[in-house]
Design an enzyme around this catalytic site. Structure first.
Site, PDB file in Angstrom:
ATOM      1  CB  ILE A 100      -0.974  -0.153   1.336  1.00  0.00           C
ATOM      2  CG1 ILE A 100      -1.859   1.194   1.020  1.00  0.00           C
ATOM      3  CG2 ILE A 100      -0.218  -0.007   2.480  1.00  0.00           C
ATOM      4  CD1 ILE A 100      -3.146   1.132   2.163  1.00  0.00           C
ATOM      5  CB  CYS A 101       1.241   3.941   0.871  1.00  0.00           C
ATOM      6  SG  CYS A 101       1.501   6.054   0.958  1.00  0.00           S
ATOM      7  CB  ALA A 102       5.649   4.736  -0.684  1.00  0.00           C
ATOM      8  CB  THR A 120       1.693   3.444  -6.369  1.00  0.00           C
ATOM      9  OG1 THR A 120       2.438   3.695  -5.381  1.00  0.00           O
ATOM     10  CG2 THR A 120       1.791   4.502  -7.364  1.00  0.00           C
TER      11      THR A 120
END
Length: 179
Positions: A100-102, A120
């Protein structure tokens, strides 16, 4: 067993939300520090104690690997050679992986998501290699689940529960959490 990895600078909500919801779903989960120490600080400087250290595990019982985002957490995850090898083995065996995210950049940086549909954190798309970035809140492509950022944490956890167990269990967990 589901393993959630911790590196200095991880995003707290992207770590704690899936952890909490998997526990509520009755899915066995362990938190794993890659730092060599059990106490790991989030990007918000929140100290959280891991269950175990990476070096103490064989991951023979691993059902899924989860990578929370945050910076410099995702970069620290990407630089851990043992985790890279484990991710390569999982992706080659088509076992479930979630980032998740970065953290999808960890997978992209190692060339593990070529041609896969992912999402992302906005601005991190260049770190995905030749993956197809959809911009969705959560994206599922076979054994791979990716989330866009902190606001996606609940739906990211929902997707994991659906993949590992069932939509019925995921709905039950959300109902009890008043979603």
């Amino acid at each position: 067993m589901v393993y959630i990895f911790m590196a200095q600078g991880f995003e707290a909500i992207e770590f704690t939300t899936p952890l909490d919801m998997l526990i509520r779903a009755g899915i066995p989960v362990k938190t794993v520090s890659i730092t060599g120490e059990l106490l790991v600080k989030s990007s918000q400087n929140i100290p959280i104690m891991a269950n175990t250290l990476f070096e103490e595990l064989t991951f023979d019982d691993a059902e899924m690997l989860i990578l929370p985002g945050g910076q410099p957490g995702a970069t620290n995850l990407a630089n851990h050679k043992g985790l890279e090898l484990l991710l390569r083995q999982f992706m080659a065996a088509n076992k479930p992986v979630a980032a998740i995210c970065a953290a999808p950049m960890v997978l992209g940086g190692h060339g593990l998501i070529e041609g896969r549909r992912v999402t992302t954190y906005p601005g991190d798309e260049s770190g995905l290699g030749n993956a197809i970035c959809t911009g969705a809140l959560v994206e599922k492509d076979g054994n791979l689940i990716t989330g866009k950022g902190p606001a996606a944490a609940v739906e990211f956890a929902n997707a994991i529960i659906r993949l590992l167990r069932s939509e019925e269990l995921q709905k039950d967990v959300c109902s009890k959490m008043m979603f």
